[in-house]
Design a protein around this motif. Structure first.
Motif, mmCIF file in Angstrom:
data_model
loop_
_atom_site.group_PDB
_atom_site.id
_atom_site.type_symbol
_atom_site.label_atom_id
_atom_site.label_comp_id
_atom_site.label_asym_id
_atom_site.label_seq_id
_atom_site.Cartn_x
_atom_site.Cartn_y
_atom_site.Cartn_z
ATOM 1 N N ARG A 149 0.822 -1.201 0.000
ATOM 2 C CA ARG A 149 0.000 0.000 0.000
ATOM 3 C C ARG A 149 0.863 1.262 0.000
ATOM 4 O O ARG A 149 0.563 2.236 -0.681
ATOM 5 C CB ARG A 149 -0.922 -0.007 1.219
ATOM 6 N N THR A 150 1.950 1.240 0.736
ATOM 7 C CA THR A 150 2.854 2.384 0.787
ATOM 8 C C THR A 150 3.520 2.615 -0.567
ATOM 9 O O THR A 150 3.651 3.751 -1.022
ATOM 10 C CB THR A 150 3.926 2.168 1.871
ATOM 11 N N VAL B 275 2.376 1.699 -3.594
ATOM 12 C CA VAL B 275 1.373 2.198 -4.538
ATOM 13 C C VAL B 275 1.020 3.652 -4.229
ATOM 14 O O VAL B 275 0.885 4.486 -5.125
ATOM 15 C CB VAL B 275 0.114 1.295 -4.529
ATOM 16 N N GLY B 276 0.887 3.973 -2.949
ATOM 17 C CA GLY B 276 0.597 5.359 -2.560
ATOM 18 C C GLY B 276 1.711 6.309 -2.950
ATOM 19 O O GLY B 276 1.463 7.412 -3.450
ATOM 20 N N ALA B 277 2.961 5.900 -2.748
ATOM 21 C CA ALA B 277 4.095 6.742 -3.126
ATOM 22 C C ALA B 277 4.166 6.920 -4.639
ATOM 23 O O ALA B 277 4.448 8.020 -5.131
ATOM 24 C CB ALA B 277 5.395 6.131 -2.599
ATOM 25 N N GLY C 48 1.597 6.784 -6.712
ATOM 26 C CA GLY C 48 0.497 7.682 -7.067
ATOM 27 C C GLY C 48 0.827 9.127 -6.745
ATOM 28 O O GLY C 48 0.551 10.034 -7.541
ATOM 29 N N LEU C 49 1.426 9.370 -5.598
ATOM 30 C CA LEU C 49 1.820 10.733 -5.227
ATOM 31 C C LEU C 49 2.873 11.274 -6.182
ATOM 32 O O LEU C 49 2.796 12.433 -6.610
ATOM 33 C CB LEU C 49 2.343 10.742 -3.786
#
Length: 134
Positions: free
Chosen positions: A2-3, A5-7, A9-10
């Protein structure tokens, strides 16, 4: 995961923001962003909250909410072609009657919602599976 994918995306959001920032004047970007906030907070959110408040006592409020959500999404998808500048220099660009298409789509959503509600009502009266007493 999750981290990661979140990074990613950011990072892509920052990259997209930099591309937009470089291709336009800074005021255009700020006006566009402010317009989005004003449209959401001044029009869309109060409208959705008001409709939700008015629908609070309905028995089939889930069905009505679903129909309204579908109608809202259809309208948002159609807005770019509905708000296009007229007339276009090339007659083959967006040649259809998009207002009529949107109205037909909204009518189909309304008819399907009414038919689904009538079907639920008929099953309930007949003691079908939706009837908690039957």
């Amino acid at each position: 995961m999750r981290t990661v994918v979140g990074a990613a995306g950011l990072a892509l959001m920052v990259f997209g923001g930099l591309l937009v920032w470089d291709q336009t004047t800074h005021w255009d970007v700020l006006i566009w962003l402010a317009g989005g906030v004003v449209l959401h907070d001044g029009v869309i959110a109060p409208l959705v909250l008001g409709l939700g408040f008015m629908l609070g006592g309905l028995k089939n409020r889930g069905l009505v909410r679903g129909a309204l959500l579908t109608a809202g999404c259809l309208t948002l998808v159609a807005l770019p072609v509905l708000l296009r500048p007229l007339p276009t220099a090339n007659s083959s660009v967006l040649p259809l009657d998009y207002v009529r298409g949107l109205l037909i789509s909204l009518a189909v959503v309304a008819v399907l919602a009414v038919l689904l509600g009538a079907g639920r009502w008929a099953r309930k009266r007949a003691g079908g599976p939706d009837d908690p007493e039957g």
